[in-house]
Design a protein around this motif. Structure first.
Motif, mmCIF file in Angstrom:
data_model
loop_
_atom_site.group_PDB
_atom_site.id
_atom_site.type_symbol
_atom_site.label_atom_id
_atom_site.label_comp_id
_atom_site.label_asym_id
_atom_site.label_seq_id
_atom_site.Cartn_x
_atom_site.Cartn_y
_atom_site.Cartn_z
ATOM 1 N N GLU A 105 1.200 -1.196 -0.065
ATOM 2 C CA GLU A 105 -0.035 -0.098 -0.146
ATOM 3 C C GLU A 105 0.837 1.373 0.074
ATOM 4 O O GLU A 105 2.018 1.258 0.627
ATOM 5 C CB GLU A 105 -0.961 -0.001 1.373
ATOM 6 N N GLN A 106 0.339 2.460 -0.711
ATOM 7 C CA GLN A 106 1.136 3.414 -0.814
ATOM 8 C C GLN A 106 0.068 4.362 -0.631
ATOM 9 O O GLN A 106 -0.770 4.616 -1.666
ATOM 10 C CB GLN A 106 2.097 3.707 -1.908
ATOM 11 N N GLN A 107 0.254 5.440 0.205
ATOM 12 C CA GLN A 107 -0.640 6.786 0.197
ATOM 13 C C GLN A 107 -0.147 7.843 -0.644
ATOM 14 O O GLN A 107 1.112 8.153 -0.465
ATOM 15 C CB GLN A 107 -1.095 7.240 1.669
ATOM 16 N N GLU A 108 -0.862 8.285 -1.513
ATOM 17 C CA GLU A 108 -0.534 9.348 -2.663
ATOM 18 C C GLU A 108 -1.500 10.489 -2.459
ATOM 19 O O GLU A 108 -2.292 10.694 -3.171
ATOM 20 C CB GLU A 108 -0.494 8.653 -3.866
ATOM 21 N N GLY A 109 -1.475 11.274 -1.409
ATOM 22 C CA GLY A 109 -2.487 12.551 -1.196
ATOM 23 C C GLY A 109 -3.538 11.693 -0.693
ATOM 24 O O GLY A 109 -3.537 11.177 0.337
ATOM 25 N N ASP A 110 -4.661 11.989 -1.599
ATOM 26 C CA ASP A 110 -5.954 11.567 -1.215
ATOM 27 C C ASP A 110 -6.352 9.910 -1.698
ATOM 28 O O ASP A 110 -7.279 9.371 -1.483
ATOM 29 C CB ASP A 110 -7.324 12.260 -1.385
ATOM 30 N N LEU A 114 -5.310 6.095 -2.110
ATOM 31 C CA LEU A 114 -4.472 4.969 -1.763
ATOM 32 C C LEU A 114 -4.321 3.819 -2.870
ATOM 33 O O LEU A 114 -5.118 3.436 -3.624
ATOM 34 C CB LEU A 114 -5.309 4.305 -0.617
ATOM 35 N N SER A 115 -3.064 3.906 -3.316
ATOM 36 C CA SER A 115 -2.736 2.888 -4.151
ATOM 37 C C SER A 115 -2.244 1.352 -3.792
ATOM 38 O O SER A 115 -1.356 1.407 -2.792
ATOM 39 C CB SER A 115 -1.338 3.530 -4.861
ATOM 40 N N THR A 117 -0.814 -2.359 -4.815
ATOM 41 C CA THR A 117 -0.138 -3.070 -5.688
ATOM 42 C C THR A 117 -0.230 -4.560 -5.301
ATOM 43 O O THR A 117 0.338 -5.091 -4.318
ATOM 44 C CB THR A 117 1.300 -2.660 -6.018
ATOM 45 N N LYS A 137 -12.354 7.131 0.938
ATOM 46 C CA LYS A 137 -11.045 7.168 0.324
ATOM 47 C C LYS A 137 -10.992 6.773 -1.007
ATOM 48 O O LYS A 137 -12.112 6.001 -1.372
ATOM 49 C CB LYS A 137 -10.152 5.995 1.014
ATOM 50 N N ARG A 195 -6.726 2.595 -5.816
ATOM 51 C CA ARG A 195 -6.380 2.174 -7.077
ATOM 52 C C ARG A 195 -5.772 0.894 -6.918
ATOM 53 O O ARG A 195 -5.045 0.817 -5.961
ATOM 54 C CB ARG A 195 -5.484 3.179 -7.690
#
Length: 76
Positions: A23-28, A30-31, A33, A68, A71
């Motif tokens: 998981e990677q938070q990029e602003g608002d 949540l990505s 993979t 949230k 992606r």
């Protein structure tokens, strides 16, 4: 979210030990993979992408109560 994707993916594949979820938070946003063994990519994607689409729908639905944006990317 991470545990939800990991649980679903491990149930679908032949090599559950090779399932990796990050998981990677990029602003608002949540990505998430999902990485699986190369021989299991087809099982996770499904015919015409139906399994991947269903997984994305579940993740999107789980994100609604938390307000949230999510992606889900599938890689081998």
């Amino acid at each position: 979210m991470k545990s939800l994707v990991e649980h679903i993916a491990k149930a679908l594949v032949d090599e559950p030990d090779e399932v990796r979820v990050t998981e990677q938070q990029e602003g608002d946003m949540l990505s998430i993979t999902l990485s699986v063994h190369p021989s299991d990519v087809g099982k996770v994607i499904g015919k015409q992408g139906r399994t991947a689409k269903a997984m994305r729908s579940l993740v999107y639905a789980a994100a609604v109560p938390e307000h949230k944006r999510v992606r889900l990317d599938i890689v081998d």
